[in-house]
Each structure stands twice: as C-alpha cells, then as structure tokens.
Design a protein around this motif. Sequence first.
Motif, PDB file in Angstrom:
ATOM      1  N   LEU A 202       9.589  22.055  27.618  1.00 41.15           N
ATOM      2  CA  LEU A 202      10.350  23.213  27.154  1.00 41.15           C
ATOM      3  C   LEU A 202      11.414  22.715  26.187  1.00 41.15           C
ATOM      4  CD1 LEU A 202      10.931  25.180  30.501  1.00 41.15           C
ATOM      5  CD2 LEU A 202       9.212  25.650  28.734  1.00 41.15           C
ATOM      6  N   LEU A 203      11.387  23.193  24.960  1.00 40.50           N
ATOM      7  CA  LEU A 203      12.342  22.766  23.936  1.00 40.50           C
ATOM      8  C   LEU A 203      13.605  23.605  24.024  1.00 40.50           C
ATOM      9  CD1 LEU A 203      13.001  21.092  21.379  1.00 40.50           C
ATOM     10  CD2 LEU A 203      11.901  22.906  20.047  1.00 40.50           C
ATOM     11  N   LEU A 204      14.725  22.964  24.352  1.00 43.55           N
ATOM     12  CA  LEU A 204      16.010  23.652  24.484  1.00 43.55           C
ATOM     13  C   LEU A 204      16.799  23.643  23.182  1.00 43.55           C
ATOM     14  CD1 LEU A 204      17.234  22.281  27.941  1.00 43.55           C
ATOM     15  CD2 LEU A 204      15.723  24.213  27.480  1.00 43.55           C
ATOM     16  N   GLY A 205      16.658  22.595  22.390  1.00 46.41           N
ATOM     17  CA  GLY A 205      17.402  22.490  21.140  1.00 46.41           C
ATOM     18  C   GLY A 205      16.999  21.265  20.367  1.00 46.41           C
ATOM     19  N   GLN A 206      17.274  21.293  19.054  1.00 48.24           N
ATOM     20  CA  GLN A 206      16.953  20.162  18.195  1.00 48.24           C
ATOM     21  C   GLN A 206      17.838  20.194  16.960  1.00 48.24           C
ATOM     22  OE1 GLN A 206      12.937  20.493  16.563  1.00 48.24           O
ATOM     23  NE2 GLN A 206      13.031  22.703  16.797  1.00 48.24           N
ATOM     24  N   SER A 207      17.833  19.132  16.200  1.00 44.46           N
ATOM     25  CA  SER A 207      18.652  19.075  14.984  1.00 44.46           C
ATOM     26  C   SER A 207      18.102  20.039  13.940  1.00 44.46           C
ATOM     27  CB  SER A 207      18.681  17.659  14.418  1.00 44.46           C
ATOM     28  OG  SER A 207      19.430  17.631  13.218  1.00 44.46           O
ATOM     29  N   VAL A 208      19.006  20.782  13.320  1.00 44.46           N
ATOM     30  CA  VAL A 208      18.592  21.725  12.276  1.00 44.46           C
ATOM     31  C   VAL A 208      18.601  21.063  10.908  1.00 44.46           C
ATOM     32  CG1 VAL A 208      19.417  23.697  13.594  1.00 44.46           C
ATOM     33  CG2 VAL A 208      20.966  22.583  11.964  1.00 44.46           C
ATOM     34  N   ASP A 209      19.081  19.817  10.832  1.00 40.20           N
ATOM     35  CA  ASP A 209      19.067  19.111   9.547  1.00 40.20           C
ATOM     36  C   ASP A 209      18.693  17.640   9.764  1.00 40.20           C
ATOM     37  OD1 ASP A 209      21.777  18.185  10.430  1.00 40.20           O
ATOM     38  OD2 ASP A 209      22.423  20.150   9.718  1.00 40.20           O
ATOM     39  N   ILE A 210      19.671  16.742   9.743  1.00 47.46           N
ATOM     40  CA  ILE A 210      19.351  15.325   9.892  1.00 47.46           C
ATOM     41  C   ILE A 210      19.568  14.868  11.330  1.00 47.46           C
ATOM     42  CG2 ILE A 210      19.891  14.838   7.479  1.00 47.46           C
ATOM     43  CD1 ILE A 210      22.550  13.653   8.367  1.00 47.46           C
ATOM     44  N   ALA A 211      19.096  13.678  11.640  1.00 50.61           N
ATOM     45  CA  ALA A 211      19.182  13.126  12.993  1.00 50.61           C
ATOM     46  C   ALA A 211      20.405  12.214  13.119  1.00 50.61           C
ATOM     47  CB  ALA A 211      17.913  12.346  13.311  1.00 50.61           C
ATOM     48  N   PRO A 212      20.837  11.922  14.349  1.00 53.93           N
ATOM     49  CA  PRO A 212      22.023  11.058  14.531  1.00 53.93           C
ATOM     50  C   PRO A 212      21.839   9.656  13.973  1.00 53.93           C
ATOM     51  CG  PRO A 212      20.909  11.454  16.626  1.00 53.93           C
ATOM     52  CD  PRO A 212      20.323  12.407  15.638  1.00 53.93           C
ATOM     53  N   GLY A 213      20.644   9.082  14.142  1.00 50.70           N
ATOM     54  CA  GLY A 213      20.399   7.760  13.578  1.00 50.70           C
ATOM     55  C   GLY A 213      20.472   7.775  12.066  1.00 50.70           C
ATOM     56  N   ASP A 214      20.086   8.910  11.487  1.00 54.00           N
ATOM     57  CA  ASP A 214      20.099   9.052  10.029  1.00 54.00           C
ATOM     58  C   ASP A 214      21.528   9.063   9.498  1.00 54.00           C
ATOM     59  OD1 ASP A 214      19.119   9.326   7.491  1.00 54.00           O
ATOM     60  OD2 ASP A 214      18.688  11.464   7.641  1.00 54.00           O
ATOM     61  N   ILE A 215      22.416   9.814  10.148  1.00 61.06           N
ATOM     62  CA  ILE A 215      23.800   9.849   9.653  1.00 61.06           C
ATOM     63  C   ILE A 215      24.467   8.491   9.802  1.00 61.06           C
ATOM     64  CG2 ILE A 215      24.656  10.795  11.842  1.00 61.06           C
ATOM     65  CD1 ILE A 215      27.005  11.940  10.377  1.00 61.06           C
ATOM     66  N   ALA A 319      23.057  22.081  27.801  1.00 66.32           N
ATOM     67  CA  ALA A 319      21.660  22.075  28.242  1.00 66.32           C
ATOM     68  C   ALA A 319      21.580  21.905  29.760  1.00 66.32           C
ATOM     69  CB  ALA A 319      20.893  20.958  27.547  1.00 66.32           C
ATOM     70  N   ILE A 320      22.403  21.022  30.315  1.00 64.29           N
ATOM     71  CA  ILE A 320      22.419  20.804  31.765  1.00 64.29           C
ATOM     72  C   ILE A 320      22.841  22.084  32.489  1.00 64.29           C
ATOM     73  CG2 ILE A 320      23.668  19.621  33.618  1.00 64.29           C
ATOM     74  CD1 ILE A 320      23.681  17.117  31.863  1.00 64.29           C
ATOM     75  N   LEU A 321      23.915  22.721  32.001  1.00 65.91           N
ATOM     76  CA  LEU A 321      24.403  23.945  32.632  1.00 65.91           C
ATOM     77  C   LEU A 321      23.375  25.060  32.539  1.00 65.91           C
ATOM     78  CD1 LEU A 321      28.122  23.895  31.401  1.00 65.91           C
ATOM     79  CD2 LEU A 321      27.214  23.159  33.614  1.00 65.91           C
ATOM     80  N   PHE A 322      22.666  25.136  31.404  1.00 63.05           N
ATOM     81  CA  PHE A 322      21.614  26.150  31.244  1.00 63.05           C
ATOM     82  C   PHE A 322      20.479  25.921  32.230  1.00 63.05           C
ATOM     83  CE2 PHE A 322      17.473  27.284  29.463  1.00 63.05           C
ATOM     84  CZ  PHE A 322      17.630  28.658  29.290  1.00 63.05           C
ATOM     85  N   CYS A 323      20.055  24.678  32.361  1.00 64.10           N
ATOM     86  CA  CYS A 323      18.943  24.357  33.268  1.00 64.10           C
ATOM     87  C   CYS A 323      19.281  24.696  34.717  1.00 64.10           C
ATOM     88  CB  CYS A 323      18.572  22.879  33.151  1.00 64.10           C
ATOM     89  SG  CYS A 323      17.715  22.467  31.621  1.00 64.10           S
ATOM     90  N   ILE A 324      20.536  24.459  35.092  1.00 69.69           N
ATOM     91  CA  ILE A 324      20.959  24.777  36.456  1.00 69.69           C
ATOM     92  C   ILE A 324      21.032  26.287  36.656  1.00 69.69           C
ATOM     93  CG2 ILE A 324      22.861  24.618  38.108  1.00 69.69           C
ATOM     94  CD1 ILE A 324      23.540  21.891  36.847  1.00 69.69           C
ATOM     95  N   LYS A 325      21.641  26.988  35.701  1.00 69.37           N
ATOM     96  CA  LYS A 325      21.820  28.431  35.815  1.00 69.37           C
ATOM     97  C   LYS A 325      20.489  29.171  35.818  1.00 69.37           C
ATOM     98  CE  LYS A 325      24.340  32.336  33.809  1.00 69.37           C
ATOM     99  NZ  LYS A 325      25.345  32.768  32.804  1.00 69.37           N
ATOM    100  N   SER A 326      19.552  28.712  34.999  1.00 68.67           N
ATOM    101  CA  SER A 326      18.258  29.391  34.888  1.00 68.67           C
ATOM    102  C   SER A 326      17.275  28.980  35.977  1.00 68.67           C
ATOM    103  CB  SER A 326      17.635  29.107  33.517  1.00 68.67           C
ATOM    104  OG  SER A 326      17.398  27.709  33.357  1.00 68.67           O
ATOM    105  N   GLY A 327      17.618  27.927  36.727  1.00 65.94           N
ATOM    106  CA  GLY A 327      16.739  27.467  37.793  1.00 65.94           C
ATOM    107  C   GLY A 327      15.609  26.573  37.324  1.00 65.94           C
ATOM    108  N   ILE A 328      15.661  26.147  36.067  1.00 67.28           N
ATOM    109  CA  ILE A 328      14.628  25.250  35.538  1.00 67.28           C
ATOM    110  C   ILE A 328      14.689  23.900  36.245  1.00 67.28           C
ATOM    111  CG2 ILE A 328      13.832  23.991  33.493  1.00 67.28           C
ATOM    112  CD1 ILE A 328      14.750  26.332  31.798  1.00 67.28           C
ATOM    113  N   LEU A 329      15.924  23.445  36.520  1.00 67.24           N
ATOM    114  CA  LEU A 329      16.128  22.204  37.258  1.00 67.24           C
ATOM    115  C   LEU A 329      16.970  22.476  38.495  1.00 67.24           C
ATOM    116  CD1 LEU A 329      16.979  19.673  34.385  1.00 67.24           C
ATOM    117  CD2 LEU A 329      14.800  19.948  35.566  1.00 67.24           C
ATOM    118  N   SER A 330      16.651  21.788  39.564  1.00 60.51           N
ATOM    119  CA  SER A 330      17.428  21.898  40.788  1.00 60.51           C
ATOM    120  C   SER A 330      18.609  20.936  40.716  1.00 60.51           C
ATOM    121  CB  SER A 330      16.559  21.553  41.996  1.00 60.51           C
ATOM    122  OG  SER A 330      17.350  21.395  43.150  1.00 60.51           O
ATOM    123  N   GLN A 331      19.720  21.331  41.309  1.00 62.01           N
ATOM    124  CA  GLN A 331      20.892  20.454  41.329  1.00 62.01           C
ATOM    125  C   GLN A 331      20.618  19.192  42.140  1.00 62.01           C
ATOM    126  OE1 GLN A 331      24.097  21.487  39.835  1.00 62.01           O
ATOM    127  NE2 GLN A 331      24.363  19.274  39.965  1.00 62.01           N
TER     128      GLN A 331
END
Length: 437
Positions: A202-215, A319-331
């Motif tokens: 499940l894709l929660l988020g990604q870079s909309v431009d360049i990557a951290p290694g790139d900068i 992302a961690i807080l979302f996964c916990i709130k939505s029940g995707i991951l158990s605490q």
Amino acid sequence: MFWVQFFSRHASVQKILAMSSVTRCTSKSVEHGWSVCLRSIFFNSVKYYPTKLVLGIETSCDDTAAAVVDDTGKILGEALHSQNEVHLKTGGIIPPVAQQLHRENIERIVKETLCVSGISLDELSAVATTVKPGLALSLGVGLEYSLKLVDKYKKPFIPIHHMEAHALTIRLINQVEFPFLVLLISGGHCILVVAQGVSDFLLLGQSVDIAPGDILDKVARRLSLTKHPECCRMSGGKAIEHLAQQGNRLHYELRAPMRHHPNCNFSFSGLHSNATRIIMQKEKEEGIQEGHLLSCVTDIAAAVQHAVALHIAQRTHRAILFCIKSGILSQTNATLVVSGGVASNQYIRRALKIVTDATDFNLLCPPPRLCTDNGVMIAWNGIERMRAGLGVLHSTDGIRYEPKASLGIDISEQVGEVAIKVPSLEVSLNELETINL
C-alpha cells in the motif's frame, strides 16, 4: 515397516549400508551405527533434494552486482563492481557511460559470484533480475544478459521490482512478519509503503519531485566537495554526512518543506533551491567563484542534512499515526523498516529512531552494505517470490524493462484526507544539539 520400505527403496541408503565402515560400526554398537547411517543419509540426500538456489542480477543504475542465495537465506556468494569513481569525475551518472561499464563487467561479476558460491549454472533453481524501475540503458544490459542465461540453461526467470527488493531485504536477516511499514530512501526514490505480503504493498506517500539522495548529491556537487581533501573519494551523500559532523546547522535556516500539506508525500526541490541560494550568497560574500571551496561548507552541509532528516521524519511520523488510526498496522509488534542507499545515513536514522521511540515502533535497518544496490537483495526477492509462487516465469516472451514503475496500490489521497496532525517532539539528537520534530 516404514523404515524397511524407506531403506529398501532409497538408492543412497543401500550404498551406505553396503559400506564396510558402516557395517563395522553397526556390529560394534547398534546405536552408534544407526547414528552414522542416519547422518550419512542426510548428507547424501542433499545431492538428491537440494535447497532452492537463486542467482540475483542487479544493473538498475550504476552498480553491477550479482549474488547467489539459498532458500534458508544463506548468501553463498556475491560480487559487485561500483562505478562510483567514474561518475564522481563526470559530476553525475551519464547513462551511456553506465551502460558501457555494465556491459564490460556483468559477465565477470556473474562468473565471480558463481565461483565464490561453488554453484554451477546448472544447479540454479532460477535467475532473478531487476527489470524496473531504473535507468533504461542500465536495466537493458542486465535483462539482455539474464535472458541469454535462462534460455541457454533452461532456467525459470523471475523479474524483480527494485524497490520491492529493497523493502523485503530486512526479511533476509530478521524474522519480520507482514504487515510492516517501509521507508525507502535512495538517490532515486523516497517512498512510504505498507508491506502486506510479497508483492502486496500500500503506497502511503512518495516524493513529488527529487529524492533525498539526489538533493544531497546536488548540494555536494554545488559545494565542489570532490575538491575537499577529506571527501575527494566520497559520494555526495557520504561527503555531506561526513562534513556535517563538524558543522553547526544553526548557522543557516532551512525549513522543512510541505509543512502545510497533511499527507505523506515528500518534496526536496524547494530545499535544493534554498540551499543553492545560500551557497551563491556566501560565494559572493567571500569573493570566490563557483567551483571553489567555501569556508563554511561544514555548516551548510549540516543545515541541509538536518532539513532533509527533519522532513523525512515528519512525514514518516504521520505515516505511522495513519497506520495505527486506520488499523492497517497493530500497535503490538509494529515495525518500521528503513532501506535504500540513504538509509545508511546515521543522522537520518537517529531522527527516525526518535519517531519510533515516541510511537512504540520497532526500527529496523539492513546493514549498510545491503542498503545500497546489491545482488543479494535481488536474489532474496527471487527466493521470496518462489516461496509465494509469484512471478516465476518459464517463458520470457514479451519481457521488457520498465524505467518507471510504481510500487503497490496508491492510497496517498486517503492519507491526505485524514489530515493527521503530527505532534512536535523535543528530543536530544546528541549531547550538543536539540532537534525539533
């Protein structure tokens, strides 16, 4: 009755029983004789019932790598040819140059891997190769070579998603059960996904431009760090990390991007522009031209690294807080896995450890040599796919490489709609400074 039938039918056992050494052992001591016999059965049976063996081949960017891994996770052999020094001289990766270097080294790297492992091509269970995403010219070399191998030796072929391989590498060295949260940070990617299974993300988020290694690489080039006596043989990211240890990040203010975007996407291009502006301003103040070293390179490196780490930590926290709130991951037994080349940056790891400590998550990172591109992760991904019965091909008709490829089902819009507020964490990164997350 079972053992009588087993011994009478098993050819290797009959040979063992015929051996005078075993017969003598049995006549002297029944118990000792049976133990010798059963040990011999086990070791001789290996020849008839071998473990699964996968050759992994990686050429997605600028490293030519190969490895042989068995289905117990044992690395039998590996080899790698790095193009880092060549690309440092040219100021970045030039795809045709990378392609040529792959062509010149791939056969040698595969042969060296097989030699070290003691495994012949005939003994392989399958060949796994990166086919997406990556540099088109580089991917093409690995795919072309691999298809010739599987055609000649009649082996199954397992096409590998480069980022899936990074995500699953942790399961080679740790007993991590699905599902778990994964942060993939490298020179070409910055992705947050939940790994629910092999090839199930499940894709929660990604870079909309360049990557951290790139900068980090771009800032290092703009600062001409290859001319710095301590960094002349380091990659851009390594040079920034090294010099940042000696710098004071508070001398320059670089705010983390996307503070008012309540999602888990990343953006580093604005940060890069602000860092470039500061560098140009300092060059003007010191009266030097681009290409010469500034006196404040350590402070700029520290400020840039901190801003990158802060941005990554904030989005991962959401992302961690979302996964916990939505029940995707158990605490309970919740895990964050961080992989990819930038995952070896210790400052970024410390920032993420602050987040996982605050949320009761377990932070796991592969060792640095398995964070960067390597053949082991490709071979292991092949093992995982063989176990799951996914994507093991006995016909390679129509197989193509894909320079761009998403990972998993995109639910990033749902993450943004929840609009989780990330609390600030005031914690000490080390004895000398405090980081606001």
